[in-house]
Design a protein around this motif. Structure first.
Motif, PDB file in Angstrom:
ATOM      1  N   TYR A  30      -2.320  -8.867  12.661  1.00  0.00           N
ATOM      2  CA  TYR A  30      -2.844  -9.541  11.920  1.00  0.00           C
ATOM      3  C   TYR A  30      -4.243  -8.684  11.432  1.00  0.00           C
ATOM      4  O   TYR A  30      -4.627  -8.467  10.350  1.00  0.00           O
ATOM      5  CB  TYR A  30      -3.674 -11.025  12.116  1.00  0.00           C
ATOM      6  CG  TYR A  30      -2.334 -11.839  12.072  1.00  0.00           C
ATOM      7  CD1 TYR A  30      -1.362 -11.915  11.352  1.00  0.00           C
ATOM      8  CD2 TYR A  30      -2.190 -12.547  13.424  1.00  0.00           C
ATOM      9  CE1 TYR A  30      -0.119 -13.029  11.385  1.00  0.00           C
ATOM     10  CE2 TYR A  30      -1.050 -13.295  13.377  1.00  0.00           C
ATOM     11  CZ  TYR A  30      -0.140 -13.628  12.553  1.00  0.00           C
ATOM     12  OH  TYR A  30       0.931 -14.470  12.712  1.00  0.00           O
ATOM     13  N   LEU A  33      -2.810  -5.806   9.557  1.00  0.00           N
ATOM     14  CA  LEU A  33      -2.708  -6.158   8.008  1.00  0.00           C
ATOM     15  C   LEU A  33      -3.830  -6.150   7.206  1.00  0.00           C
ATOM     16  O   LEU A  33      -3.898  -5.755   5.844  1.00  0.00           O
ATOM     17  CB  LEU A  33      -2.061  -7.598   7.758  1.00  0.00           C
ATOM     18  CG  LEU A  33      -0.399  -7.746   8.181  1.00  0.00           C
ATOM     19  CD1 LEU A  33      -0.008  -9.211   8.247  1.00  0.00           C
ATOM     20  CD2 LEU A  33       0.374  -7.068   7.368  1.00  0.00           C
ATOM     21  N   GLY A  36      -4.589  -2.932   6.324  1.00  0.00           N
ATOM     22  CA  GLY A  36      -3.577  -2.348   5.558  1.00  0.00           C
ATOM     23  C   GLY A  36      -4.071  -2.951   3.872  1.00  0.00           C
ATOM     24  O   GLY A  36      -4.104  -2.299   3.149  1.00  0.00           O
ATOM     25  N   SER A  37      -4.628  -3.963   4.124  1.00  0.00           N
ATOM     26  CA  SER A  37      -5.193  -4.580   2.754  1.00  0.00           C
ATOM     27  C   SER A  37      -6.245  -3.652   2.204  1.00  0.00           C
ATOM     28  O   SER A  37      -6.186  -3.445   0.734  1.00  0.00           O
ATOM     29  CB  SER A  37      -5.785  -5.821   2.926  1.00  0.00           C
ATOM     30  OG  SER A  37      -6.598  -6.060   3.716  1.00  0.00           O
ATOM     31  N   TYR A  40      -4.789  -0.579   0.825  1.00  0.00           N
ATOM     32  CA  TYR A  40      -3.930  -0.969  -0.669  1.00  0.00           C
ATOM     33  C   TYR A  40      -4.894  -1.085  -1.593  1.00  0.00           C
ATOM     34  O   TYR A  40      -4.674  -0.485  -2.858  1.00  0.00           O
ATOM     35  CB  TYR A  40      -3.099  -2.121  -0.309  1.00  0.00           C
ATOM     36  CG  TYR A  40      -1.942  -2.146  -1.159  1.00  0.00           C
ATOM     37  CD1 TYR A  40      -1.127  -1.188  -1.493  1.00  0.00           C
ATOM     38  CD2 TYR A  40      -1.626  -3.587  -1.811  1.00  0.00           C
ATOM     39  CE1 TYR A  40      -0.025  -1.195  -2.340  1.00  0.00           C
ATOM     40  CE2 TYR A  40      -0.399  -3.725  -2.594  1.00  0.00           C
ATOM     41  CZ  TYR A  40       0.334  -2.422  -2.855  1.00  0.00           C
ATOM     42  OH  TYR A  40       1.423  -2.681  -3.651  1.00  0.00           O
ATOM     43  N   VAL A  76       0.732  -8.693  -4.202  1.00  0.00           N
ATOM     44  CA  VAL A  76       0.779  -8.228  -2.953  1.00  0.00           C
ATOM     45  C   VAL A  76      -0.299  -8.448  -1.810  1.00  0.00           C
ATOM     46  O   VAL A  76      -0.226  -9.034  -0.862  1.00  0.00           O
ATOM     47  CB  VAL A  76       1.478  -6.687  -2.843  1.00  0.00           C
ATOM     48  CG1 VAL A  76       1.586  -6.419  -1.154  1.00  0.00           C
ATOM     49  CG2 VAL A  76       2.683  -6.601  -3.619  1.00  0.00           C
ATOM     50  N   MET A  77      -1.480  -8.090  -2.471  1.00  0.00           N
ATOM     51  CA  MET A  77      -2.818  -8.553  -1.751  1.00  0.00           C
ATOM     52  C   MET A  77      -2.754  -9.970  -1.199  1.00  0.00           C
ATOM     53  O   MET A  77      -3.209 -10.473  -0.274  1.00  0.00           O
ATOM     54  CB  MET A  77      -3.751  -7.976  -2.453  1.00  0.00           C
ATOM     55  CG  MET A  77      -4.022  -6.520  -2.544  1.00  0.00           C
ATOM     56  SD  MET A  77      -4.317  -5.572  -0.853  1.00  0.00           S
ATOM     57  CE  MET A  77      -6.197  -6.290  -0.838  1.00  0.00           C
ATOM     58  N   LEU A  79      -0.403 -12.024  -0.971  1.00  0.00           N
ATOM     59  CA  LEU A  79       0.510 -12.079  -0.046  1.00  0.00           C
ATOM     60  C   LEU A  79       0.083 -11.809   1.416  1.00  0.00           C
ATOM     61  O   LEU A  79       0.342 -12.530   2.513  1.00  0.00           O
ATOM     62  CB  LEU A  79       1.911 -11.526  -0.317  1.00  0.00           C
ATOM     63  CG  LEU A  79       2.965 -11.743   0.599  1.00  0.00           C
ATOM     64  CD1 LEU A  79       3.651 -13.006   0.719  1.00  0.00           C
ATOM     65  CD2 LEU A  79       4.278 -10.741   0.340  1.00  0.00           C
ATOM     66  N   VAL A  80      -0.735 -10.942   1.509  1.00  0.00           N
ATOM     67  CA  VAL A  80      -0.950 -10.217   2.741  1.00  0.00           C
ATOM     68  C   VAL A  80      -2.102 -11.293   3.394  1.00  0.00           C
ATOM     69  O   VAL A  80      -2.145 -11.371   4.415  1.00  0.00           O
ATOM     70  CB  VAL A  80      -1.471  -8.689   2.517  1.00  0.00           C
ATOM     71  CG1 VAL A  80      -2.148  -8.297   3.714  1.00  0.00           C
ATOM     72  CG2 VAL A  80      -0.142  -7.803   2.330  1.00  0.00           C
ATOM     73  N   VAL A  81      -3.045 -11.595   2.453  1.00  0.00           N
ATOM     74  CA  VAL A  81      -3.920 -12.661   2.677  1.00  0.00           C
ATOM     75  C   VAL A  81      -3.338 -13.906   3.390  1.00  0.00           C
ATOM     76  O   VAL A  81      -3.694 -14.494   4.823  1.00  0.00           O
ATOM     77  CB  VAL A  81      -5.091 -12.625   1.632  1.00  0.00           C
ATOM     78  CG1 VAL A  81      -5.773 -14.198   1.881  1.00  0.00           C
ATOM     79  CG2 VAL A  81      -5.731 -11.793   1.542  1.00  0.00           C
ATOM     80  N   VAL A  83      -0.539 -14.377   4.812  1.00  0.00           N
ATOM     81  CA  VAL A  83       0.213 -14.031   6.079  1.00  0.00           C
ATOM     82  C   VAL A  83      -0.914 -13.839   6.874  1.00  0.00           C
ATOM     83  O   VAL A  83      -0.724 -14.456   8.206  1.00  0.00           O
ATOM     84  CB  VAL A  83       1.092 -12.639   5.755  1.00  0.00           C
ATOM     85  CG1 VAL A  83       1.759 -12.210   7.169  1.00  0.00           C
ATOM     86  CG2 VAL A  83       2.479 -13.113   5.163  1.00  0.00           C
ATOM     87  N   THR A  84      -1.949 -13.085   6.750  1.00  0.00           N
ATOM     88  CA  THR A  84      -3.100 -12.781   7.873  1.00  0.00           C
ATOM     89  C   THR A  84      -3.678 -13.806   8.092  1.00  0.00           C
ATOM     90  O   THR A  84      -3.836 -14.290   9.388  1.00  0.00           O
ATOM     91  CB  THR A  84      -3.863 -11.646   7.326  1.00  0.00           C
ATOM     92  OG1 THR A  84      -3.123 -10.467   7.006  1.00  0.00           O
ATOM     93  CG2 THR A  84      -4.913 -11.310   8.152  1.00  0.00           C
TER      94      THR A  84
END
Length: 193
Positions: A30, A33, A36-37, A40, A76-77, A79-81, A83-84
């Motif tokens: 996490y 990720l 990674g955000s 991105y 996509v960001m 989505l990452v938030v 998931v994180t």
């Protein structure tokens, strides 16, 4: 015999504590990720600068493609938030955000099933943006540069799979929650008697 049982229970408790602790193995994922955000975010601003350049030179279709890329990055960001934050708070450790004024609304009542539905609908939305980009690009590109029809059909198929998956997950989750609600009401009725 009592000594053996006590030893076995001690080993079992130690093993269970280790298994429970192992959820922390996910924490670096996490964290990765989250990093990674931030990386991105650099891509988003590159596209934004590209849009500024294209705005003065290119036509509407090219501008629309870049704006759709910005929307795509934003989704996509999101989505990452999800998931994180969602994954961490469900599977690793509760995040104490109840007192924060800016607590995201989607965190209320979030469980693993709801997280799956949110992820599936996000993937379907991202797929829809990608499909729209393909159609705009297909419509505007020169004859020799057009993507093959089969690739467009495949993107439509992939998008439909995402939509169907999100729908099936939603129906499944609603069924499970309805079943639990009925069971809870039945249990309350038995306790009243």
């Amino acid at each position: 015999m009592a000594s053996f049982k006590k030893t076995f229970n001690g080993l079992e408790n130690t093993f269970e504590a280790f298994v429970f602790w192992s959820r922390w193995v996910q924490a670096p994922l996490y964290g990765g990720l989250a990093i990674g955000s931030f990386l991105y975010l650099v891509k988003f601003f590159q596209e934004l600068l590209h849009l500024q350049h294209v705005l003065l030179i290119e036509g509407e279709a090219k501008i629309m493609l870049i704006v759709l890329s910005l929307v795509d990055i934003s989704m996509v960001m999101n989505l990452v938030v999800m998931v994180t934050i969602g994954g961490y708070s469900i599977f690793t450790s509760k995040i104490d955000v109840d007192m924060h004024d800016d607590k995201p609304l989607w965190l209320d009542g979030l469980d693993a099933g709801m997280l799956k539905i949110k992820l599936a609908t996000s993937l379907a939305s991202i797929s829809g943006v990608q499909l729209l980009k393909t159609f705009v690009d297909y419509r505007e590109s020169a004859i020799g540069d057009k993507p093959e029809v089969i690739s467009v059909v495949m993107e439509i198929g992939i998008h439909m799979v995402f939509i169907l998956s999100a729908l099936l997950l939603s129906v499944t989750e609603k069924t499970v929650h309805s079943y639990h609600a009925i069971g809870h009401k039945h249990k309350e009725g038995l306790e009243e008697e």
